[in-house]
Design a protein around this motif. Structure first.
Motif, short mmCIF file in Angstrom:
data_model
loop_
_atom_site.label_atom_id
_atom_site.label_comp_id
_atom_site.label_asym_id
_atom_site.label_seq_id
_atom_site.Cartn_x
_atom_site.Cartn_y
_atom_site.Cartn_z
N PRO A 172 28.77 -49.71 1.55
CA PRO A 172 30.08 -49.69 1.07
C PRO A 172 30.98 -50.95 0.56
CG PRO A 172 30.48 -48.81 3.74
CD PRO A 172 28.69 -49.58 3.28
N GLY A 173 31.46 -50.65 -0.33
CA GLY A 173 32.57 -52.24 -0.67
C GLY A 173 33.84 -52.22 -0.83
N TYR A 174 33.87 -53.30 -0.40
CA TYR A 174 35.63 -53.12 -1.04
C TYR A 174 36.67 -52.13 -1.55
CZ TYR A 174 34.16 -57.52 2.23
OH TYR A 174 34.40 -58.54 3.02
N GLY A 175 35.73 -51.28 -2.65
CA GLY A 175 37.22 -50.75 -3.17
C GLY A 175 36.90 -49.64 -2.10
N ALA A 176 36.09 -49.43 -1.42
CA ALA A 176 36.18 -48.37 -0.76
C ALA A 176 37.00 -47.75 -0.08
CB ALA A 176 34.90 -47.44 0.17
N THR A 177 37.36 -48.80 0.84
CA THR A 177 38.56 -49.71 1.44
C THR A 177 40.14 -49.51 1.42
OG1 THR A 177 37.17 -50.62 2.89
CG2 THR A 177 39.71 -51.02 3.53
N ALA A 178 39.78 -49.57 0.03
CA ALA A 178 41.43 -49.82 -1.03
C ALA A 178 41.61 -48.16 -1.16
CB ALA A 178 41.14 -50.49 -2.24
N PHE A 179 40.56 -48.10 -1.32
CA PHE A 179 40.68 -46.22 -2.38
C PHE A 179 41.67 -45.35 -1.13
CE2 PHE A 179 39.61 -41.98 -3.05
CZ PHE A 179 39.61 -42.09 -4.44
#
Length: 207
Positions: free
Chosen positions: A170-177
């Motif tokens: 998983p990437g940081y975009g998943a956390t932000a989303f």
């Protein structure tokens, strides 16, 4: 007629109806003892704060990689939109449509919908209370589908883990989303729908 016009207040904990007293904010429920208010304190301010925070995080949620699929030690990070495009290129149009609606359309609609609802109430825009209630109910209903991408990523990360052969990170975009989804859900919860009915001819400015 609103309940407040009849001198009644509802408890948010047990939904008991209580007779309104003179001192606002110092009344307790006659059944469970919880604080009782005619309107949730600072409902609009809290909803705006959560909504603006979600709007700020929505930018990195779409720009940062949401996950990286590694195959034989090689992989390329994908954002939400690049993942949708890749699914379309592989002929998986139904899946691409589901991801696009759940990850792009639904969060965008929630952000815009809640903002329009708050603005119309604060500025007393010409919109009927019934239209606002229908909009609010629809926003609450579609909120559950925003977590589809996060659930899919969580399942893939747990299932696809074969070391150097294949893995999904998983990437940081998943956390932000995920933060955007949670914040918009909290914004819908902190909003007091009774404020919709205050924007009528009997407006008492209970904000």
């Amino acid at each position: 007629m609103r309940a407040i016009d009849a001198g009644l207040l509802i408890c948010h904990e047990c939904h008991q109806l209580n007779a309104a007293q003179a001192e606002e904010g110092k009344q307790f429920c006659s059944r469970c003892g919880a604080h009782v208010h005619s309107r949730r304190p600072n409902s609009l301010a809290r909803t705006w704060a959560l909504l603006l925070t979600a709007a700020v995080l929505y930018i990195p949620a779409n720009l940062l990689p949401i996950m990286t699929v590694n195959t034989l030690g090689q992989g390329q990070p994908d954002t939400i939109m690049s993942g949708v495009i890749e699914l379309m290129e592989h002929g998986m149009l139904p899946i691409a449509a589901v991801v696009f609606i759940a990850s792009i359309v639904v969060p965008t609609f929630k952000l815009i919908g809640i903002a329009l609802l708050l603005y119309s109430i604060q500025r007393h825009q010409p919109m009927s209370p019934r239209q606002r209630v229908m909009m609010f109910r629809f926003i609450e209903w579609i909120g559950r589908w925003s977590m589809l991408d996060i659930f899919v990523i969580a399942i893939l990360v747990a299932v696809v883990n074969f070391g150097s052969l294949a893995s999904i990170v998983p990437g940081y975009g998943a956390t932000a989303f995920a933060s955007v989804v949670v914040l918009t859900m909290l914004a819908a919860l902190t909003f007091d729908p009774r404020l919709i009915w205050d924007n009528t001819d009997s407006d008492d400015d209970h904000e």
